[in-house]
Design an enzyme around this catalytic site. Structure first.
Site, PDB file in Angstrom:
ATOM      1  N   LYS A 269       0.831  -1.683  23.806  1.00  0.00           N
ATOM      2  CA  LYS A 269      -0.184  -1.846  22.753  1.00  0.00           C
ATOM      3  C   LYS A 269      -1.093  -0.623  22.764  1.00  0.00           C
ATOM      4  O   LYS A 269      -1.487  -0.105  21.721  1.00  0.00           O
ATOM      5  CB  LYS A 269      -0.979  -3.139  22.991  1.00  0.00           C
ATOM      6  CG  LYS A 269      -1.908  -3.526  21.847  1.00  0.00           C
ATOM      7  CD  LYS A 269      -3.281  -2.894  21.938  1.00  0.00           C
ATOM      8  CE  LYS A 269      -4.198  -3.347  20.815  1.00  0.00           C
ATOM      9  NZ  LYS A 269      -5.483  -2.644  20.797  1.00  0.00           N
ATOM     10  N   ASP A 285       5.017   2.997   6.823  1.00  0.00           N
ATOM     11  CA  ASP A 285       5.208   1.567   7.055  1.00  0.00           C
ATOM     12  C   ASP A 285       5.075   1.289   8.558  1.00  0.00           C
ATOM     13  O   ASP A 285       6.009   1.515   9.325  1.00  0.00           O
ATOM     14  CB  ASP A 285       6.603   1.203   6.534  1.00  0.00           C
ATOM     15  CG  ASP A 285       6.908  -0.276   6.601  1.00  0.00           C
ATOM     16  OD1 ASP A 285       6.282  -0.980   7.425  1.00  0.00           O
ATOM     17  OD2 ASP A 285       7.784  -0.731   5.846  1.00  0.00           O
ATOM     18  N   HIS A 383     -15.267   1.812  26.521  1.00  0.00           N
ATOM     19  CA  HIS A 383     -14.936   1.012  25.350  1.00  0.00           C
ATOM     20  C   HIS A 383     -16.155   0.258  24.839  1.00  0.00           C
ATOM     21  O   HIS A 383     -16.461   0.281  23.656  1.00  0.00           O
ATOM     22  CB  HIS A 383     -13.823   0.036  25.734  1.00  0.00           C
ATOM     23  CG  HIS A 383     -13.230  -0.682  24.577  1.00  0.00           C
ATOM     24  ND1 HIS A 383     -12.316  -0.087  23.737  1.00  0.00           N
ATOM     25  CD2 HIS A 383     -13.407  -1.928  24.110  1.00  0.00           C
ATOM     26  CE1 HIS A 383     -11.962  -0.944  22.806  1.00  0.00           C
ATOM     27  NE2 HIS A 383     -12.615  -2.072  23.007  1.00  0.00           N
TER      28      HIS A 383
HETATM   29  P1  NDP Z   1      11.070   6.113  -1.792  1.00  0.00           P
HETATM   30  O1  NDP Z   1      12.270   5.503  -2.377  1.00  0.00           O
HETATM   31  O2  NDP Z   1       9.743   5.740  -2.323  1.00  0.00           O
HETATM   32  O3  NDP Z   1      11.138   7.687  -1.910  1.00  0.00           O
HETATM   33  C1  NDP Z   1      12.146   8.493  -1.422  1.00  0.00           C
HETATM   34  C2  NDP Z   1      12.473   9.458  -2.527  1.00  0.00           C
HETATM   35  O4  NDP Z   1      11.607  10.587  -2.516  1.00  0.00           O
HETATM   36  C3  NDP Z   1      13.834  10.053  -2.376  1.00  0.00           C
HETATM   37  O5  NDP Z   1      14.792   9.174  -2.825  1.00  0.00           O
HETATM   38  C4  NDP Z   1      13.745  11.302  -3.215  1.00  0.00           C
HETATM   39  O6  NDP Z   1      14.045  10.966  -4.555  1.00  0.00           O
HETATM   40  C5  NDP Z   1      12.269  11.681  -3.143  1.00  0.00           C
HETATM   41  N1  NDP Z   1      12.067  12.917  -2.359  1.00  0.00           N
HETATM   42  C6  NDP Z   1      11.291  13.954  -2.717  1.00  0.00           C
HETATM   43  N2  NDP Z   1      11.318  14.916  -1.780  1.00  0.00           N
HETATM   44  C7  NDP Z   1      12.131  14.500  -0.786  1.00  0.00           C
HETATM   45  C8  NDP Z   1      12.549  15.047   0.460  1.00  0.00           C
HETATM   46  N3  NDP Z   1      12.128  16.241   0.882  1.00  0.00           N
HETATM   47  N4  NDP Z   1      13.347  14.304   1.247  1.00  0.00           N
HETATM   48  C9  NDP Z   1      13.766  13.093   0.867  1.00  0.00           C
HETATM   49  N5  NDP Z   1      13.427  12.524  -0.325  1.00  0.00           N
HETATM   50  C10 NDP Z   1      12.611  13.219  -1.154  1.00  0.00           C
HETATM   51  O7  NDP Z   1      10.984   5.941  -0.220  1.00  0.00           O
HETATM   52  P2  NDP Z   1      11.974   5.491   0.908  1.00  0.00           P
HETATM   53  O8  NDP Z   1      13.400   5.345   0.494  1.00  0.00           O
HETATM   54  O9  NDP Z   1      11.707   6.418   2.030  1.00  0.00           O
HETATM   55  O10 NDP Z   1      11.432   4.041   1.234  1.00  0.00           O
HETATM   56  C11 NDP Z   1      10.257   3.857   1.971  1.00  0.00           C
HETATM   57  C12 NDP Z   1       9.552   2.596   1.516  1.00  0.00           C
HETATM   58  O11 NDP Z   1      10.423   1.484   1.556  1.00  0.00           O
HETATM   59  C13 NDP Z   1       8.399   2.249   2.400  1.00  0.00           C
HETATM   60  O12 NDP Z   1       7.279   2.043   1.583  1.00  0.00           O
HETATM   61  C14 NDP Z   1       8.808   0.924   3.041  1.00  0.00           C
HETATM   62  O13 NDP Z   1       7.669   0.118   3.259  1.00  0.00           O
HETATM   63  C15 NDP Z   1       9.721   0.342   2.029  1.00  0.00           C
HETATM   64  N6  NDP Z   1      10.708  -0.614   2.492  1.00  0.00           N
HETATM   65  C16 NDP Z   1      10.927  -0.878   3.819  1.00  0.00           C
HETATM   66  C17 NDP Z   1      11.903  -1.746   4.226  1.00  0.00           C
HETATM   67  C18 NDP Z   1      12.134  -1.928   5.688  1.00  0.00           C
HETATM   68  O14 NDP Z   1      11.512  -1.262   6.481  1.00  0.00           O
HETATM   69  N7  NDP Z   1      13.030  -2.811   6.131  1.00  0.00           N
HETATM   70  C19 NDP Z   1      12.730  -2.471   3.246  1.00  0.00           C
HETATM   71  C20 NDP Z   1      12.441  -2.094   1.885  1.00  0.00           C
HETATM   72  C21 NDP Z   1      11.471  -1.207   1.531  1.00  0.00           C
HETATM   73  P3  NDP Z   1      14.678  12.031  -5.552  1.00  0.00           P
HETATM   74  O15 NDP Z   1      15.664  12.829  -4.761  1.00  0.00           O
HETATM   75  O16 NDP Z   1      15.306  11.210  -6.614  1.00  0.00           O
HETATM   76  O17 NDP Z   1      13.525  12.868  -6.001  1.00  0.00           O
END
Ligand code: NDP
Length: 429
Positions: A269, A285, A383
């Site tokens: 923790k 997240d 603390h």
């Molecule tokens: P998003 O889908 O919001 O964004 C990712 C997108 O950002 C990519 O698909 C890409 O889209 C764009 N992008 C721009 N620059 C970059 C780069 N340098 N590298 C990679 N991608 C880039 O986010 P995530 O897929 O990461 O999902 C994270 C969210 O999902 C969190 O908020 C989480 O809380 C949530 N979540 C969590 C779950 C779990 O933990 N079990 C389940 C479901 C959701 P493009 O290429 O099209 O521009």
């Protein structure tokens, strides 16, 4: 390169600190606004982030100072409600920078997606059929999210596991397909969920089974991040305790947490006290990071210390922390929360890998901060002194009265709300 050594920062007023940071990081008017409680997260943005919104809930954003990680200075934004966390992290970071700073590394950063298949007529044949069709399935996943492939990422590998092989119940036996995905700088949940959902119909055809779950695994053990520090004992001296005494106490404390889950949970923790505030500040997240970190701490079947502390050949204290860290510098709330954008600007990180290294280094610093206090004066001294201000506020103190009552609480050695109310009553008379 900007320095993270800002002597006397803690003595400044909030507006003095803001002014200094604004100048140091050349913040725009919008970025400055992101530091204000009224303006950080606008209601219309909040309303689009989650459901049934009625307001926003602010938390303090402080800066962890003195962090030197892989020879780069970092001012670390930390969002946390608990007093003494940021002070302890900054204090240990100052000690560690005197011995060369933290070293951190990420070997690979692959996120995992899972597809659960049940009811296969022959589970062994189904497993082989998945392997035989591996290239086609990987192609299907990549085609479902071509932009990540264009960015240089995508599915790197696929494998299959059989769970509960010997089970009699048809509910228990299953095939699980894993994909390993380079999600570049994204945490990757949405990317992976899109991919596994796109693969599911073909997986059903190939296995002649039924697919139920298609989802990211939060056990990101192919995205391990390790931070280390090496500290000569003379830097660990505390009041009447010699550096060697502190060093040995820390190692004994580690051995306790390595062997006993009751202690390990509290020890860990304390590590998450450092990790979560950075994860939250950057819009990531924290439930995902928490779940993965605790699972990794139990990877050999017993829940143990996440960190390791030992003495090297020349008597230095060595600390190591390795954790799965599923975070991003793009996507999720990082993209929409103005204060998260600002946090990333202050950190000046270039990639998700770099951010994950900072997160683990802060966790290691936080761990040593707690252990050092525990093996010397005990946790309450520092603390409760810092906590006294929250106690004064809880008792109704405002403005300058907060510090006056807090100081009286510390003097009285009774840091509790009842005492604060009593003192406040006396003062008002
Ligand atoms: P998003 O889908 O919001 O964004 C990712 C997108 O950002 C990519 O698909 C890409 O889209 C764009 N992008 C721009 N620059 C970059 C780069 N340098 N590298 C990679 N991608 C880039 O986010 P995530 O897929 O990461 O999902 C994270 C969210 O999902 C969190 O908020 C989480 O809380 C949530 N979540 C969590 C779950 C779990 O933990 N079990 C389940 C479901 C959701 P493009 O290429 O099209 O521009």
């Amino acid at each position: 390169m900007k320095t993270s050594r800002i002597p006397g920062f803690y003595k400044m007023s909030v507006s003095e600190r803001n002014e200094l940071i604004t100048e140091m990081f050349e913040l725009s008017e919008d970025e400055k606004r992101a530091l204000g409680t009224d303006n950080s997260l606008q209601m219309d943005t909040a309303d689009k982030m989650v459901e049934n919104v009625i307001g926003t809930h602010a938390l303090p954003l402080g800066l962890g100072l003195n962090f030197l990680i892989n020879d780069k200075d970092y001012v670390v934004p930390m969002v946390v409600e608990e007093p003494s966390v940021i002070a302890a992290a900054s204090h240990i970071a100052k000690i560690v920078r005197e011995s060369g700073g933290f070293k951190a590394e990420v070997n690979e950063r692959l996120m995992i997606g899972q597809i659960q298949v049940v009811g296969c007529p022959d589970i062994y044949e189904a497993k082989n059929d998945i392997i035989d069709n591996k290239d086609e399935l990987i192609q299907l996943a990549n085609d479902a999210y071509p932009s990540i492939v264009t960015r240089g990422g995508g599915v790197e590998d696929l494998d299959v596991r059989i769970l509960n092989e010997e089970a009699d119940s048809a509910y228990s036996q299953m095939l699980v397909v894993h994909i390993y995905v380079d999600t570049c700088d994204a945490m990757g949940a949405n990317i992976i969920n899109t991919m596994v959902e796109a693969m599911a119909p073909r997986v059903e055809e190939v296995t002649r089974g039924k697919v139920y779950l298609r989802i990211l695994s939060n056990y990101a053990d192919r995205a391990l991040v390790k931070a280390t520090c090496v500290i000569p004992p003379e830097l660990l001296k505390a009041d009447s305790y010699s550096g060697e005494e502190v060093r040995d106490g820390v190692v004994h404390a580690y051995e306790f947490a390595a062997s006993d889950p009751y202690r390990a949970v509290t020890h860990n923790k304390g590590i998450m006290n450092g990790i979560d505030p950075v994860v939250i500040a950057t819009g990531n997240d924290w439930r995902a990071v928490e779940a993965g970190a605790h699972a990794y701490a139990a990877r050999d079947g017993q829940y143990r210390s996440m960190s390791k502390w030992y003495v090297d050949d020349v008597g230095n204290l060595v600390g190591e922390l390795e954790l799965p860290i599923a975070i991003g510098t793009v996507g999720g709330a990082t993209r929409v929360h103005p204060t998260s954008q600002l946090a990333l600007k202050l950190l000046d990180v270039q990639s998700a890998k770099e951010l994950s290294q900072i997160i683990v280094a802060v966790g290691l610093a936080q761990n040593l901060g707690a252990l050092r206090a525990l093996v010397t004066d005990g946790i309450q001294k520092g603390h409760m002194t810092l906590h006294s201000r929250s106690v004064a506020i809880a008792a109704g103190a405002t403005g300058e009265m907060v510090d006056i009552i807090a100081e009286k609480l510390v003097q009285s050695k009774e840091i509790r709300v009842g005492k604060a109310q009593e003192l406040l009553g006396e003062y008002k008379k």
